[in-house]
Scaffold this active site. Structure first.
Site, short mmCIF file in Angstrom:
data_model
loop_
_atom_site.label_atom_id
_atom_site.label_comp_id
_atom_site.label_asym_id
_atom_site.label_seq_id
_atom_site.Cartn_x
_atom_site.Cartn_y
_atom_site.Cartn_z
N SER A 1 0.81 -1.22 0.00
CA SER A 1 0.00 0.00 0.00
C SER A 1 0.84 1.27 0.00
O SER A 1 0.41 2.30 -0.51
CB SER A 1 -0.95 0.01 1.21
OG SER A 1 -0.22 -0.13 2.41
N ASP B 1 -0.85 7.16 10.32
CA ASP B 1 -1.62 6.15 11.06
C ASP B 1 -0.67 5.14 11.70
O ASP B 1 -1.04 4.00 11.95
CB ASP B 1 -2.61 5.44 10.13
CG ASP B 1 -1.90 4.64 9.04
OD1 ASP B 1 -0.66 4.77 8.92
OD2 ASP B 1 -2.57 3.88 8.31
N HIS C 1 1.43 4.22 7.44
CA HIS C 1 1.45 4.86 6.12
C HIS C 1 2.02 6.27 6.19
O HIS C 1 2.01 6.90 7.25
CB HIS C 1 0.03 4.87 5.53
CG HIS C 1 -0.48 3.49 5.26
ND1 HIS C 1 -1.30 2.83 6.14
CD2 HIS C 1 -0.25 2.63 4.23
CE1 HIS C 1 -1.58 1.62 5.66
NE2 HIS C 1 -0.95 1.47 4.51
#
Lengths: 239, 239
Positions: free
Chosen positions: B11, B187, B190
């Site tokens: 991600s 977070d 990320h």
């Protein structure tokens, strides 16, 4: 093979992967689904674009893989006034019209199924242009006017209609935004964050209208949401 | 044909074309010179990466055109603790090591001249992870720890050294930044805008060290600065 969307244009395209840029936003929206290929050429008008098209699209197409869509975003330089400081970029209106037709023909001949989207030049804030000339401006008059940009924009929309392809009338759209001069542009010509958002939304909607919006495209490999936490590898069994 | 740089990862790669993202910044820096191809897969670990590599690089390479560079950025998911809420993404350390070797071998076998850059997982802010679990966290303990991420990071650096390819030790670099938990991450995992800038600068410097930095690559077509205002078309004569 992932679909490709090629962004072909001048500096407003070339700079579209900068912070908050419309090109990067499109690539982000279509991640896992399509590649956004940047082919922006600062300062170019349609006359120069035609000189380089063969090379641009030979490479961008990667020998056979046709793009799903191409945005064609020229006119801001063509519309420079001929007798002013950026006159060397000027292209007469009738030639601009013919050049746009030739650009569309080139793409249609090469890839009949590719969606071609024409984008008009943005409106011009003449006062800001005096503060941000590209080259020395000794005349004290802006090298571009909003009226001239509007004439080129109308011609661009007319060519799209004639060729039966979609157009984004950025010149008109942006002027619907209150205080567009400051809101949408940072130097009277290039896009602010809001201006980039306008182009992004218009391009996104147009792609959607042509059946290649974010919801129409499929992801190429399993999404994490589709991986079963109890048997993760089964998601990859069918590949 | 323009050089391609493929970003392969989880991600943190998939989101890299978002606002201020490291991938978009790289594409912006290398505009007119190279294409940055996004191949990020949220949630993936090295085990799943190996399952999809054949398809990812068949497409990204476009049948023969080899990438100039590939960033390989996995480990954040492998390092999930096995007994916690994201345990289904966990890959044991020794398997992670072997998987990274296999990923590098795959790329080296296919494209011996391609620069391969390994990037370690970032550090983890465990407190923030409790506030942002990917799936329901009933245990009250974070699914990732900074210590575990560090072990995977060291292994990643070791594999790069063994394979004689460059590594970016993001886990160590980021922790040199005061208040990295808040500054670099949003977070606990990320990247924030600052975190994205760190990755962008590290990747840019590594590419430079490998001879494919922004200054090493050539533009494909005339720059506006190289167009003679008195005879603009001569710039295009030699194409």
């Amino acid at each position: 093979m992932r679909p490709k969307i090629v962004l072909f244009g001048d500096s407003i395209t070339e700079e579209s992967f900068g912070d908050g840029g419309w090109g990067a936003s499109l690539a982000d929206l279509l991640r896992r689904k399509a590649d956004v290929v940047l082919r922006g050429y600062s300062g170019y008008n349609t006359r120069w674009a035609l000189k380089v098209m063969e090379r641009v699209f030979q490479a961008a197409g990667d020998g056979g893989a046709y793009p799903s869509a191409v945005t064609v975003f020229f006119g801001a330089n063509d519309a420079c006034l001929p007798e002013r400081c950026s006159g060397f970029q000027h292209v007469p209106l009738l030639e601009y019209k013919q050049n746009l037709r030739s650009i569309v023909s080139f793409l249609k001949n090469r890839w009949p199924r590719t969606v071609i989207i024409l984008i008009t030049p943005p409106p011009i804030d003449e006062e800001a242009r005096l503060r941000y000339p590209y080259i020395e401006n000794t005349i004290g008059l802006p090298e571009r006017t909003n009226e001239a940009a509007g004439t080129y924009a109308k011609t661009c929309v007319a060519v799209a209609s004639e060729c039966q392809i979609p157009a984004i009338d950025l010149w008109s759209k942006m002027q619907q935004i209150p205080n567009w001069q400051i809101e949408c542009l940072w130097d009277g010509l290039h896009l602010s964050r809001v201006g980039n958002k306008v182009v992004f939304e218009e391009v996104t909607n147009t792609l959607k209208g042509e059946g290649i919006g974010a919801e129409d495209l499929v992801v190429d490999l399993p999404l994490i949401e589709d991986v079963d936490p109890k048997k993760p590898l089964t998601a990859f069994d069918e590949l």
